[in-house]
Scaffold this active site. Structure first.
Site, PDB file in Angstrom:
ATOM      1  N   ASP A 359      45.289  18.660  24.357  1.00 46.58           N
ATOM      2  CA  ASP A 359      45.562  19.200  25.692  1.00 46.58           C
ATOM      3  C   ASP A 359      45.218  20.679  25.808  1.00 46.58           C
ATOM      4  O   ASP A 359      45.504  21.297  26.835  1.00 46.58           O
ATOM      5  CB  ASP A 359      47.031  18.983  26.061  1.00 46.58           C
ATOM      6  N   ASP A 395      51.542  34.627  21.651  1.00 48.63           N
ATOM      7  CA  ASP A 395      51.451  33.396  20.889  1.00 48.63           C
ATOM      8  C   ASP A 395      50.267  33.444  19.922  1.00 48.63           C
ATOM      9  O   ASP A 395      49.127  33.710  20.319  1.00 48.63           O
ATOM     10  CB  ASP A 395      51.285  32.226  21.868  1.00 48.63           C
ATOM     11  N   ASN A 396      50.553  33.216  18.653  1.00 45.56           N
ATOM     12  CA  ASN A 396      49.509  33.097  17.624  1.00 45.56           C
ATOM     13  C   ASN A 396      48.454  34.217  17.663  1.00 45.56           C
ATOM     14  O   ASN A 396      47.251  33.946  17.695  1.00 45.56           O
ATOM     15  CB  ASN A 396      48.795  31.749  17.768  1.00 45.56           C
ATOM     16  N   GLU A 424      53.898  36.796  17.531  1.00 46.67           N
ATOM     17  CA  GLU A 424      54.402  35.535  16.999  1.00 46.67           C
ATOM     18  C   GLU A 424      53.373  35.026  15.992  1.00 46.67           C
ATOM     19  O   GLU A 424      52.491  34.242  16.321  1.00 46.67           O
ATOM     20  CB  GLU A 424      54.622  34.523  18.127  1.00 46.67           C
ATOM     21  N   LYS A 535      59.591  21.113  24.652  1.00 49.46           N
ATOM     22  CA  LYS A 535      58.184  21.478  24.797  1.00 49.46           C
ATOM     23  C   LYS A 535      57.409  20.384  25.522  1.00 49.46           C
ATOM     24  O   LYS A 535      56.336  20.640  26.090  1.00 49.46           O
ATOM     25  CB  LYS A 535      57.553  21.723  23.428  1.00 49.46           C
TER      26      LYS A 535
END
Length: 669
Positions: A359, A395-396, A424, A535
Site C-alpha cells: 500500500d 518516520d524512518n 524515529e 494502525k
C-alpha cells in the site's frame, strides 16, 4: 637575489603566523567532528563548556569563551576557570533559540605571573626593588594599551600609576600587592600573546521542550463515539484527559487522506473490506496528499481549532512527517519522475525484503527529483508550521539521504528556530548518531530493548557521559503503535509501571502510546506487534477499566514538572544497590537545591529486599552523617542516619520508590 629575498619574506611570514597562537587548545567539549556539526544546548539554561588550555613555562594564563549570534557579529565573553590538569571550564548560556557560534581565546597574564612570583620572594625575605619597578611598568603598559578602556578603570589606572611613581619601595609593595590592584589589573591588563582557537564552532540552541517533554501518542480516528470514525472535535473533547495525565505534547500519526489501492485490512491483512480505514501511513488519495486532511477527521479549519484548543490546555500538537505515498497520491501523476518504476511500467512498491508494503510507494531523492522534491518536502513542513505545528516526529529518517535532512531542517529552523524534529530511527548506532548530528532535535533510542540493570546502566552512561551527550537527545518511548515490546507482553501491570518510571525519570523526553495506561499488550503471537492494531482498524478504548496505571502517570509527570533536577538529562548518576534486579540512580541539580533518588525493581514477578548506599559523599558528608529525606510517593519526611540502609520493593504494590534529599544548607520548601 630576488628569489632569496622572496624566500626570506615567506619564512618571516610563516614565523609570524605560527607565533601568533602561543597557547594550546585541546579537548574542546562541544566540538563535534572538528566543528562540522553543531553541539546542542537549551536556550536560557546554563551549560558547562570545557577545554584543555595550556602554554609553555610557568606563566599564569587566562582563557575565555566567546559567543556570537552571527559570525563576525557582537561577542559575549565568559571567562573560564581552571579545574585540574590544564582543564578549564565556564558556565555559559545562549539567550534564545537559533544557530550560534562560539570559540576560545587565551592569553598570558603578566601581572598575575609577576604578582605570584613576587609574593613568593617577599615571603622568603628577599629584596624586591627591581620587581616593584617591573610591577609599576606593567601598570604603565596597561594604561598605554587601554585606548578602549571605560572611563572608570582608566581613571583608576591613572591614579594608581601616579601613586606608584611618588611612593617608596614599601609604599609600592603595599599598592602593587593589594587585592584592589590585582582586581584592577585583571580587568585592564593587556592580553599578552592573545591566542585564538582558530575556528568558530556551531552551537544549536533549542527551546526548553527540545530537552524536556512528555508525549502522549494517539490516533484521532479511534477516538470517535460508539465506534465511529473520530474527528478533531472528538479530540478536543478529550484534551482534558491528556492534560490531566500530565502530558505536554499530543502526537498524531499521519492525518492525511489514505489511499485505496492495496489498502491493508485488520492485522495487516492484504485484503481490506469496504469499511476498513487502511494504514494512515499510506498517504495520499483523490482528496490530496501531505498538505491535506483526511475528510473523516474534519477540515483544515477544524484542525486549526484543535491546535488552538490544545494550546489553551497547555498542550502542543506534534505531527508525523512520513515521506511515503500510497499508489493514489497526487504526486505520482503530477511528478512521476520522483518515483521508481519497474521495467514493465508499473510503479515500484516499498519493500524491506522479504517484507513488502503493497500500500506504499517511496520517492527517490536524486536524479530528476533533485531539487524539486526537496523543495516540496520542505514546503510541506512549512505548511504545517503555518498552521501552528512546531513539533514533528519523522518516520524512518534513516532510509532517506543525510544531506536532505541536514538541508531541510536547517531551512525550516532558519525561519522558525523553535521547531523540533524527532528522529524515529531504530537502526545502527552510528546512523542514529549521524541523524542527531545533522540536525534532528530528539532521537528515538534503544531504551525499549534495554531491561537489565547492566544494560540500562551501560546505555545510559553512554548517553549521558560520552560525546553524544552534546548532540543527541533521546526520547524514551515506552511503546509505539509499531512496537509492542516483549517485556510488556509478559510482565503484566507491574511491568508497565516499571517501564513508565524508567522512561520518565531516566530521560528528559519520554512518551507513551495510548493503551499503555490500561496495560494493553496483547500481541500478534511471536511478534513485537499489537493484535488488532489500530494502525489497520478503528479501536475503542476504555481508559477507566480496572488495573489502569493512570495514577502512576499523573504522579510521575507531576514529580517531573515540580523538580528542577529532572530537566537536565545529563545529570544522571547511578548509585550502589546490592541487588542485580534493582536500578538505583539520582538526578541532582545543586544550583536549584533539587536532589532526587530513585529505586526501581526490574523484576515484575518477585519482591526484592536489598541494601543500598545513601550517596552522602555527593554532599561532602562522612559515611556516619545524617540527611533529611522525603518520600515523594507518600509525602512524609524523616532522617536517614548513616550511609547503609535496606528497602523492599514489591511489584504487586509499588515497584519503585522516589526520594527527595535535603542536604545541609539546601532549601526546605
Amino acid at each position: 637575489m630576488a628569489a632569496a629575498g622572496k624566500s626570506q619574506a615567506n619564512a618571516i611570514d610563516a614565523v609570524m603566523t605560527i607565533a601568533r597562537n602561543r597557547i594550546a587548545f585541546e579537548g574542546v567539549s562541544h566540538e563535534i567532528d572538528g566543528g562540522r556539526f553543531a553541539a546542542k544546548v537549551i536556550a536560557g539554561r546554563d551549560f558547562t563548556f570545557e577545554a584543555d588550555v595550556f602554554g609553555d613555562g610557568h606563566d599564569r594564563i587566562r582563557a575565555a569563551v566567546q559567543l556570537r549570534a552571527d559570525r563576525g557579529g557582537p561577542v559575549t565573553e565568559a571567562e573560564m576557570r581552571h579545574l585540574v590538569n590544564d582543564r578549564w571550564a565556564a558556565e555559559i548560556s545562549v539567550p534564545e533559540p537559533g544557530l550560534w557560534w562560539l570559540t576560545l581565546i587565551a592569553w598570558r597574564d603578566l601581572f598575575a605571573t609577576w604578582h605570584e612570583d613576587t609574593a613568593k620572594k617577599i615571603a622568603a625575605g628577599q629584596r624586591v626593588s627591581l620587581e616593584l619597578e617591573e610591577g609599576r611598568r606593567l601598570v604603565a603598559e596597561a594604561l598605554d594599551a587601554g585606548a578602549a578602556l571605560k572611563a572608570r578603570p582608566k581613571k583608576a589606572l591613572t591614579q594608581l600609576l601616579a601613586r606608584l611613581e611618588d611612593a617608596d619601595d614599601a609604599g609600592r609593595q603595599s599598592l602593587l600587592m593589594s587585592d584592589e590592584t590585582r582586581t584592577l589589573m585583571r580587568e585592564t591588563g593587556p592580553r599578552t600573546n592573545l591566542s585564538q582557537y582558530g575556528r568558530d564552532l556551531p552551537l544549536r540552541a533549542d527551546r526548553d521542550a527540545a530537552g524536556f517533554s512528555a508525549w502522549y501518542e494517539m490516533m484521532p480516528r479511534s477516538w470517535g463515539a460508539d465506534g465511529s470514525h473520530g474527528t478533531f472535535d472528538d479530540v478536543i473533547d478529550r484534551l482534558d484527559y491528556v492534560r490531566d495525565l500530565g502530558f505536554d505534547v499530543l502526537y498524531f500519526p499521519p492525518i492525511h487522506p489514505i489511499g485505496r489501492t492495496n489498502r491493508k485490512g485488520p492485522n495487516n491483512s492484504l485484503t481490506a473490506g469496504p469499511d476498513d480505514p487502511g494504514s494512515p501511513y499510506a498517504i495520499g488519495a483523490q482528496e490530496g496528499g501531505h498538505k491535506a486532511i483526511h475528510p473523516d477527521l474534519g477540515t483544515l479549519e477544524d484542525f486549526d481549532r484543535l491546535v488552538a484548543a490544545a494550546a489553551d490546555h497547555g498542550l502542543e500538537i506534534a505531527l508525523d512527517f512520513a515521506i511515503q505515498c500510497s499508489p493514489d497520491h497526487p504526486w505520482i501523476k503530477e511528478h512521476p519522475k520522483w518515483f521508481d518504476w519497474r521495467p514493465d511500467g508499473s510503479i515500484k512498491f516499498a519493500e524491506n525484503p522479504p517484507k513488502k508494503y503493497e500500500d506504499i510507494v517511496n520517492v527517490h531523492f536524486y536524479r530528476d527529483a533533485l531539487p524539486s522534491l526537496w523543495l516540496e518536502l520542505r514546503d510541506v513542513v512549512l505548511f504545517w508550521v503555518a498552521h501552528g505545528v512546531k513539533i514533528f516526529r519523522v518516520d524512518n529518517p534513516h532510509t532517506k539521504p543525510f544531506p536532505f535532512w541536514e538541508w531541510m531542517i536547517a531551512e525550516v529552523q532558519a525561519r522558525h528556530p523553535d521547531t523540533i524534529f524527532l528522529a524515529e530511527a531504530f537502526t545502527r548506532p552510528k546512523v542514529m548518531k549521524r541523524l542527531a548530528k545533522i540536525g534532528f532535535t530528539q532521537s528515538y533510542s534503544y531504551f525499549t530493548w534495554r531491561h537489565s540493570k547492566a544494560e540500562l546502566t551501560e546505555y545510559l552512561t553512554e548517553l549521558t557521559r560520552e560525546e553524544c551527550r552534546h548532540y543527541m537527545r533521546p526520547n524514551f518511548f515506552a511503546n509505539t503503535p509499531d512496537i509492542n515490546p516483549y517485556f510488556l507482553q509478559t510482565s503484566g501491570r507491574p511491568g508497565f509501571r516499571t517501564r513508565l518510571v524508567l522512561a520518565a525519570t531516566l530521560a528528559g523526553n519520554y512518551g507513551i502510546y495510548n493503551g499503555f495506561e490500561i496495560c494493553e499488550g496483547r500481541p500478534v503471537p511471536g511478534k513485537e506487534e499489537y493484535l488488532d492494531s489500530e494502525k489497520y482498524q478503528l479501536r475503542q478504548w476504555d481508559f477507566g477499566q480496572p488495573g489502569h496505571i493512570k495514577d502512576d502517570i499523573r504522579l510521575i509527570n507531576r514529580i517531573r514538572a515540580e523538580h528542577p533536577a529532572m530537566r537536565d538529562f545529563t545529570n544522571l548518576r547511578f548509585f550502589p544497590a546490592h541487588d542485580d534486579d534493582v536500578l538505583y540512580y539520582g538526578r541532582f541539580d545543586k544550583d536549584a537545591d533539587s536532589f532526587l533518588l530513585f529505586h526501581v525493581n526490574l523484576d515484575p514477578r518477585a519482591p526484592r529486599e536489598f541494601g543500598f548506599e545513601v550517596p552522602l559523599w555527593e554532599f561532602g558528608l562522612p559515611d556516619s552523617a545524617s540527611i533529611e529525606v522525603q518520600d515523594l510517593l507518600q509525602g512524609n519526611r524523616f532522617t536517614w542516619h548513616g550511609k547503609d540502609h535496606t528497602l523492599t520493593l514489591d511489584p504487586d504494590t509499588r515497584p519503585y520508590a522516589i526520594w527527595r534529599l535535603f542536604p545541609p544548607g539546601a532549601a526546605r520548601a
